[in-house]
Design an enzyme around this catalytic site. Structure first.
Site, mmCIF file in Angstrom:
data_model
loop_
_atom_site.group_PDB
_atom_site.id
_atom_site.type_symbol
_atom_site.label_atom_id
_atom_site.label_comp_id
_atom_site.label_asym_id
_atom_site.label_seq_id
_atom_site.Cartn_x
_atom_site.Cartn_y
_atom_site.Cartn_z
ATOM 1 N N ARG A 1 39.225 34.291 62.290
ATOM 2 C CA ARG A 1 38.698 33.998 60.955
ATOM 3 C C ARG A 1 37.580 34.992 60.629
ATOM 4 O O ARG A 1 36.772 35.350 61.496
ATOM 5 C CB ARG A 1 38.150 32.578 60.963
ATOM 6 C CG ARG A 1 37.703 32.018 59.628
ATOM 7 C CD ARG A 1 38.787 32.032 58.606
ATOM 8 N NE ARG A 1 38.801 30.850 57.766
ATOM 9 C CZ ARG A 1 39.254 30.840 56.507
ATOM 10 N NH1 ARG A 1 39.715 31.945 55.952
ATOM 11 N NH2 ARG A 1 39.283 29.724 55.811
ATOM 12 N N SER B 1 46.860 27.903 47.624
ATOM 13 C CA SER B 1 45.684 27.367 48.318
ATOM 14 C C SER B 1 45.301 25.977 47.825
ATOM 15 O O SER B 1 45.384 25.670 46.628
ATOM 16 C CB SER B 1 44.509 28.324 48.081
ATOM 17 O OG SER B 1 43.297 27.713 48.446
ATOM 18 N N GLU C 1 42.440 25.168 47.356
ATOM 19 C CA GLU C 1 41.348 25.363 46.381
ATOM 20 C C GLU C 1 41.840 25.080 44.963
ATOM 21 O O GLU C 1 41.031 24.779 44.078
ATOM 22 C CB GLU C 1 40.809 26.789 46.466
ATOM 23 C CG GLU C 1 39.832 27.022 47.593
ATOM 24 C CD GLU C 1 38.505 26.303 47.380
ATOM 25 O OE1 GLU C 1 37.842 26.552 46.368
ATOM 26 O OE2 GLU C 1 38.127 25.490 48.234
ATOM 27 N N GLN D 1 41.774 38.814 47.662
ATOM 28 C CA GLN D 1 40.332 38.669 47.820
ATOM 29 C C GLN D 1 40.182 37.180 48.083
ATOM 30 O O GLN D 1 40.260 36.366 47.165
ATOM 31 C CB GLN D 1 39.606 39.117 46.542
ATOM 32 C CG GLN D 1 38.084 39.250 46.680
ATOM 33 C CD GLN D 1 37.383 37.980 47.134
ATOM 34 O OE1 GLN D 1 37.125 37.792 48.343
ATOM 35 N NE2 GLN D 1 37.060 37.102 46.221
ATOM 36 N N TYR E 1 38.360 32.411 42.153
ATOM 37 C CA TYR E 1 39.406 32.529 43.185
ATOM 38 C C TYR E 1 40.518 31.502 42.936
ATOM 39 O O TYR E 1 41.708 31.835 42.926
ATOM 40 C CB TYR E 1 38.795 32.325 44.578
ATOM 41 C CG TYR E 1 39.816 32.128 45.672
ATOM 42 C CD1 TYR E 1 40.465 33.211 46.249
ATOM 43 C CD2 TYR E 1 40.143 30.845 46.136
ATOM 44 C CE1 TYR E 1 41.413 33.032 47.255
ATOM 45 C CE2 TYR E 1 41.086 30.650 47.134
ATOM 46 C CZ TYR E 1 41.721 31.749 47.695
ATOM 47 O OH TYR E 1 42.665 31.560 48.678
#
Ligand code: NAP
Ligand code: F7E
Length: 329
Positions: free
Chosen positions: A188, A129, A131, A87, A153
């Site tokens: 994307r 990632s 992130e 996800q 996430y």
């Protein structure tokens, strides 16, 4: 086992499609994990767009179903496993934190377990990632920068990242983790900011709408092209020793500046069309990401090949063509 045989989870996503294409060009037999969907006619839209839909063997399975993963690993016995399924939309992770944890975090461990149990000879790639750097602890982030995740996430990705390291150290798996900074393309998902912008530019240019609503225009990202980044994934699995690598361009740009590039390419002024909608702001923001890809360059011989200007131009051109033909992706 075929000498060049790969299994990709997330094969229907942006990176999965480009990686499958890259591996097919190099003579690989490519297998993909496909989660069941009621919209079976559109799930392989990206593979069709690249002209490779019929060249991949798809296997029914889900990252949350360990039994399906063990079955597929045992049947395919791939030399390389790329775990790209997740996800992956950060904003949705606040609305679905448990699902995100189950798929993006625990799902990766399910794949690691399936490799360990069914075919430990396989080399494993984890899609980590940037992130994970979140509230950045250093102005330019490398493999040595401490993590500070800022979303469900990112927290899920961090768990999967450390479990990849743990399985490497505990069980001797050839498990590598690519800490990839944002990478974009005409494939994307439309919910991510670059594609939302290029799709919006195309609609405005063709008179289909007048405005584009965005959230935080000041956020800065290190954006590259997905086609370049899948090569780095593959290079990691060609190394004798597994390791972790930052993959980035080394340049950071604001959402505002990306808008200027995309609108400018179509001969438009962003100031005439972009409106800020506060509902698009996030509960916690990652203000800036800026990667240092020196290790990937030195050890893998990898470097980003596509400039941000070329990326924005390609995405705008493709979205203009799609809108003219009433095609959707
Ligand atoms: P994406 O386009 O969102 O693709 C995600 C893929 O995961 C899709 O194929 C999706 O299948 C699949 N998936 C989702 N839940 C699943 C489940 N429960 N079981 C099996 N498959 C499932 O993501 P992407 O941009 O290609 O990114 C690939 C990976 O890299 C992701 O793990 C992402 O988090 C990570 N990543 C991406 C970036 C980036 O900038 N793109 C940067 C760093 C890391 P459906 O087609 O059925 O939805
Ligand atoms: O947001 C800001 C938003 O959703 C980028 C995923 O691939 O990369 C991706 O995560 C920035 C954020 O990507 C809108 O607030 C402003 O600061 O395109 P995004 P992301 O959150 O950086 C990482 C590396 C991943 O791993 C993820 O899987 O843009 N922003 N206005 C907006 N973002 C969106 N989506 N929509 C807006 O309207």
């Amino acid at each position: 086992m075929h000498a060049k045989c790969a299994l990709i989870t997330g094969v229907t996503g942006q990176d999965g499609a480009y990686l499958a294409s890259f591996l097919l060009e190099r003579g690989y037999e490519v297998h993909g994990l496909l989660r069941r969907s009621a919209s079976a006619d559109v799930v392989d839209a990206r593979l069709k767009w690249l002209g490779i839909a019929g060249k991949i063997t798809l296997h029914d399975g889900n990252l949350t179903d360990l039994s399906s993963l063990i079955r597929v690993l045992g049947e395919v016995r791939p030399a390389e496993v790329y775990n790209l399924a997740a996800q992956s939309f950060v904003k949705s992770s606040w609305q679905q934190p448990l699902l995100t944890g189950a798929v993006t975090g625990m799902g990766a461990v399910n794949v690691l377990e399936a490799v360990r149990i069914a075919y430990p000879e396989a080399r494993f790639y984890q899609a980590s990632s940037s992130e994970m750097f979140g509230l950045i602890q250093e102005p330019i982030q490398s493999e040595k920068t401490p993590f500070y995740p800022r979303s469900p996430y990112a927290a899920a990705k961090l768990y999967a990242h450390w479990m990849t390291v743990n399985y490497r150290e505990s069980f001797g798996l050839h498990a590598s983790s690519g800490i990839l900074f944002n990478h974009e393309s005409p494939l994307r998902g439309i919910e991510f900011v670059t594609r939302k912008i290029t799709d919006g530019v195309a609609r405005i240019k063709l008179g289909l709408s007048e405005t584009l609503a965005l959230g935080n225009l000041d956020a800065k990202r290190d954006w590259g092209h997905a086609r370049d980044y899948v090569k780095a994934m593959w290079l990691m699995l060609q190394q004798d020793e597994p390791d972790d690598y930052v993959v980035a361009t080394g340049r950071t740009t604001s959402v505002w500046e990306f808008c200027e590039l995309a609108f400018g390419h179509a001969g438009l002024r962003m100031e005439d069309h972009v409106v800020v909608d506060e509902r698009l702001l996030r509960p916690a923001e990652v203000d800036v990401l800026h990667g240092n890809p020196a290790k990937a360059k030195e050890k893998l011989g990898w470097a980003a090949e596509t400039s941000l200007e070329a990326l924005a131009a390609e995405m705008v051109e493709v979205d203009l063509e799609r809108q003219k033909r009433h095609e959707h992706l």
